[in-house]
Motif scaffolding. Structure first.
Motif, PDB file in Angstrom:
ATOM      1  N   GLY A  20      54.214   0.074  32.741  1.00 17.89           N
ATOM      2  CA  GLY A  20      54.330   0.825  31.496  1.00 17.89           C
ATOM      3  C   GLY A  20      53.031   1.537  31.155  1.00 17.89           C
ATOM      4  O   GLY A  20      52.163   1.731  32.002  1.00 17.89           O
ATOM      5  N   ALA A  21      52.907   1.908  29.880  1.00 18.22           N
ATOM      6  CA  ALA A  21      51.764   2.687  29.422  1.00 18.22           C
ATOM      7  C   ALA A  21      50.955   1.911  28.404  1.00 18.22           C
ATOM      8  O   ALA A  21      51.500   1.197  27.568  1.00 18.22           O
ATOM      9  N   LYS A  22      49.651   2.069  28.492  1.00 10.88           N
ATOM     10  CA  LYS A  22      48.731   1.499  27.505  1.00 10.88           C
ATOM     11  C   LYS A  22      48.117   2.682  26.758  1.00 10.88           C
ATOM     12  O   LYS A  22      47.499   3.552  27.369  1.00 10.88           O
ATOM     13  N   LYS A  23      48.305   2.702  25.435  1.00  7.45           N
ATOM     14  CA  LYS A  23      47.827   3.803  24.607  1.00  7.45           C
ATOM     15  C   LYS A  23      46.754   3.289  23.657  1.00  7.45           C
ATOM     16  O   LYS A  23      46.973   2.302  22.958  1.00  7.45           O
ATOM     17  N   VAL A  24      45.601   3.952  23.646  1.00  6.07           N
ATOM     18  CA  VAL A  24      44.484   3.533  22.808  1.00  6.07           C
ATOM     19  C   VAL A  24      43.890   4.758  22.115  1.00  6.07           C
ATOM     20  O   VAL A  24      43.735   5.814  22.728  1.00  6.07           O
ATOM     21  N   TYR A  25      43.556   4.569  20.839  1.00  9.43           N
ATOM     22  CA  TYR A  25      42.843   5.588  20.072  1.00  9.43           C
ATOM     23  C   TYR A  25      41.429   5.088  19.847  1.00  9.43           C
ATOM     24  O   TYR A  25      41.223   4.004  19.294  1.00  9.43           O
ATOM     25  N   LYS A  26      40.430   5.843  20.292  1.00  8.85           N
ATOM     26  CA  LYS A  26      39.029   5.543  20.023  1.00  8.85           C
ATOM     27  C   LYS A  26      38.606   6.451  18.870  1.00  8.85           C
ATOM     28  O   LYS A  26      38.710   7.677  18.978  1.00  8.85           O
ATOM     29  N   LEU A  27      38.141   5.833  17.794  1.00  9.11           N
ATOM     30  CA  LEU A  27      37.836   6.578  16.580  1.00  9.11           C
ATOM     31  C   LEU A  27      36.367   6.430  16.218  1.00  9.11           C
ATOM     32  O   LEU A  27      35.800   5.340  16.337  1.00  9.11           O
ATOM     33  N   LEU A  28      35.773   7.509  15.759  1.00  9.53           N
ATOM     34  CA  LEU A  28      34.427   7.478  15.214  1.00  9.53           C
ATOM     35  C   LEU A  28      34.567   7.634  13.710  1.00  9.53           C
ATOM     36  O   LEU A  28      35.045   8.669  13.219  1.00  9.53           O
ATOM     37  N   LEU A  29      34.177   6.586  12.975  1.00  4.81           N
ATOM     38  CA  LEU A  29      34.273   6.592  11.521  1.00  4.81           C
ATOM     39  C   LEU A  29      32.900   6.858  10.925  1.00  4.81           C
ATOM     40  O   LEU A  29      31.888   6.392  11.455  1.00  4.81           O
ATOM     41  N   GLU A  30      32.870   7.575   9.807  1.00  9.48           N
ATOM     42  CA  GLU A  30      31.614   7.863   9.125  1.00  9.48           C
ATOM     43  C   GLU A  30      31.749   7.569   7.641  1.00  9.48           C
ATOM     44  O   GLU A  30      32.804   7.787   7.048  1.00  9.48           O
ATOM     45  N   ASN A  31      30.642   7.064   7.086  1.00  9.88           N
ATOM     46  CA  ASN A  31      30.549   6.824   5.654  1.00  9.88           C
ATOM     47  C   ASN A  31      29.121   7.169   5.260  1.00  9.88           C
ATOM     48  O   ASN A  31      28.213   6.354   5.411  1.00  9.88           O
ATOM     49  N   GLY A  32      28.920   8.386   4.804  1.00  6.52           N
ATOM     50  CA  GLY A  32      27.570   8.866   4.527  1.00  6.52           C
ATOM     51  C   GLY A  32      26.805   9.014   5.828  1.00  6.52           C
ATOM     52  O   GLY A  32      27.221   9.744   6.721  1.00  6.52           O
ATOM     53  N   ASP A  33      25.690   8.290   5.965  1.00  9.66           N
ATOM     54  CA  ASP A  33      24.914   8.363   7.207  1.00  9.66           C
ATOM     55  C   ASP A  33      25.229   7.202   8.147  1.00  9.66           C
ATOM     56  O   ASP A  33      24.593   7.040   9.181  1.00  9.66           O
ATOM     57  N   LYS A  34      26.210   6.389   7.807  1.00 10.57           N
ATOM     58  CA  LYS A  34      26.623   5.267   8.660  1.00 10.57           C
ATOM     59  C   LYS A  34      27.739   5.718   9.594  1.00 10.57           C
ATOM     60  O   LYS A  34      28.602   6.508   9.217  1.00 10.57           O
ATOM     61  N   ARG A  35      27.720   5.174  10.806  1.00 11.80           N
ATOM     62  CA  ARG A  35      28.758   5.475  11.803  1.00 11.80           C
ATOM     63  C   ARG A  35      29.284   4.184  12.387  1.00 11.80           C
ATOM     64  O   ARG A  35      28.544   3.209  12.546  1.00 11.80           O
ATOM     65  N   MET A  36      30.562   4.199  12.741  1.00  8.85           N
ATOM     66  CA  MET A  36      31.188   3.031  13.336  1.00  8.85           C
ATOM     67  C   MET A  36      32.242   3.505  14.334  1.00  8.85           C
ATOM     68  O   MET A  36      32.974   4.457  14.075  1.00  8.85           O
ATOM     69  N   ARG A  37      32.315   2.833  15.456  1.00  7.65           N
ATOM     70  CA  ARG A  37      33.336   3.135  16.459  1.00  7.65           C
ATOM     71  C   ARG A  37      34.355   2.002  16.468  1.00  7.65           C
ATOM     72  O   ARG A  37      33.982   0.827  16.515  1.00  7.65           O
ATOM     73  N   VAL A  38      35.632   2.365  16.441  1.00  4.46           N
ATOM     74  CA  VAL A  38      36.707   1.377  16.489  1.00  4.46           C
ATOM     75  C   VAL A  38      37.770   1.854  17.471  1.00  4.46           C
ATOM     76  O   VAL A  38      37.865   3.041  17.772  1.00  4.46           O
ATOM     77  N   LYS A  39      38.557   0.886  17.942  1.00  3.59           N
ATOM     78  CA  LYS A  39      39.676   1.182  18.825  1.00  3.59           C
ATOM     79  C   LYS A  39      40.943   0.642  18.175  1.00  3.59           C
ATOM     80  O   LYS A  39      40.926  -0.431  17.571  1.00  3.59           O
ATOM     81  N   ALA A  40      42.037   1.381  18.355  1.00  4.21           N
ATOM     82  CA  ALA A  40      43.324   0.931  17.835  1.00  4.21           C
ATOM     83  C   ALA A  40      44.419   1.356  18.804  1.00  4.21           C
ATOM     84  O   ALA A  40      44.284   2.368  19.506  1.00  4.21           O
ATOM     85  N   ASN A  41      45.499   0.572  18.849  1.00  2.00           N
ATOM     86  CA  ASN A  41      46.629   0.998  19.663  1.00  2.00           C
ATOM     87  C   ASN A  41      47.531   1.914  18.827  1.00  2.00           C
ATOM     88  O   ASN A  41      47.239   2.171  17.655  1.00  2.00           O
ATOM     89  N   ASP A  42      48.609   2.390  19.388  1.00  2.00           N
ATOM     90  CA  ASP A  42      49.453   3.338  18.686  1.00  2.00           C
ATOM     91  C   ASP A  42      50.249   2.718  17.546  1.00  2.00           C
ATOM     92  O   ASP A  42      50.860   3.427  16.752  1.00  2.00           O
ATOM     93  N   ASN A  43      50.226   1.379  17.416  1.00  2.00           N
ATOM     94  CA  ASN A  43      50.888   0.703  16.301  1.00  2.00           C
ATOM     95  C   ASN A  43      49.942   0.464  15.135  1.00  2.00           C
ATOM     96  O   ASN A  43      50.341  -0.123  14.128  1.00  2.00           O
ATOM     97  N   GLY A  44      48.678   0.861  15.258  1.00  2.00           N
ATOM     98  CA  GLY A  44      47.714   0.679  14.201  1.00  2.00           C
ATOM     99  C   GLY A  44      47.007  -0.666  14.242  1.00  2.00           C
ATOM    100  O   GLY A  44      46.318  -1.033  13.297  1.00  2.00           O
ATOM    101  N   GLU A  45      47.128  -1.402  15.332  1.00  2.00           N
ATOM    102  CA  GLU A  45      46.443  -2.687  15.487  1.00  2.00           C
ATOM    103  C   GLU A  45      45.080  -2.430  16.116  1.00  2.00           C
ATOM    104  O   GLU A  45      44.978  -1.774  17.147  1.00  2.00           O
ATOM    105  N   PHE A  46      44.039  -2.991  15.487  1.00  2.00           N
ATOM    106  CA  PHE A  46      42.683  -2.800  15.988  1.00  2.00           C
ATOM    107  C   PHE A  46      42.435  -3.704  17.189  1.00  2.00           C
ATOM    108  O   PHE A  46      42.849  -4.856  17.216  1.00  2.00           O
ATOM    109  N   LEU A  47      41.740  -3.170  18.160  1.00  2.00           N
ATOM    110  CA  LEU A  47      41.465  -3.919  19.401  1.00  2.00           C
ATOM    111  C   LEU A  47      40.042  -4.428  19.416  1.00  2.00           C
ATOM    112  O   LEU A  47      39.157  -3.930  18.815  1.00  2.00           O
TER     113      LEU A  47
END
Length: 168
Positions: free
Chosen positions: A141-168
């Motif tokens: 089957g297929a594995k789908k992942v979203y890699k996101l770069l989040l920002e809040n002012g001058d802070k940055r954070m990287r997170v991963k989530a699958n297509d169901n919205g569950e964080f990895l």
């Protein structure tokens, strides 16, 4: 004499319309078999980003046997599909069966489940960049992942989530 002048054109009209119907050849029966439907069924859903759908359908429709460099002696073929929004590397066997793909798309529209999960878990953060990755393996089957770069002012954070919205 008038009768003969009337009958001759009528006979030509009848004969002219009947002959093409008699001379039509019947075509041989053609049977279509969808060999890559499993791939499309695995990777495609209602919220798949548009660029991903485009390349996935191109990969499913691609016939490696009709390519210029096809030779029966090779076991696998690696084909790249590239558009400005993303790229895909697809692997086919010598019979044209799609074995696996590695896909990468940048800045695509996120599924509602992923966007809602980010807003719920990180309320004051916004998504500045996203990368959508799909890895398909035939039989797994297929594995789908979203890699996101989040920002809040001058802070940055990287997170991963699958297509169901569950964080990895």
């Amino acid at each position: 004499m008038k009768f003969i002048l009337f009958i001759i054109p009528v006979m030509f009209c009848l004969l002219g319309s009947a002959l093409p119907a008699l001379s039509q050849d019947t075509l041989p029966e053609i049977r279509l078999i969808a060999t890559k439907y499993k791939y499309l069924r695995t990777v495609d859903n209602a919220e798949t980003p548009r660029p991903a759908k485009l390349l996935e359908h191109k990969a499913a429709a691609y016939d490696v046997k009709k390519s210029d460099y096809y030779e029966e002696e090779y076991d696998t073929y690696f084909i790249s599909f590239i558009i400005p929004e993303g790229e895909m590397l697809a692997t086919y066997d010598q019979n044209g069966k799609l074995l696996r793909t590695a896909e990468k798309y940048k800045d695509v529209k996120l599924p509602k489940a992923v966007a809602d999960a980010v807003v719920d878990r990180f309320p004051n953060w916004h998504i500045s960049k996203d990368v959508y990755l799909v890895n398909y393996y035939e039989g797994e089957g297929a594995k789908k992942v979203y890699k996101l770069l989040l920002e809040n002012g001058d802070k940055r954070m990287r997170v991963k989530a699958n297509d169901n919205g569950e964080f990895l």
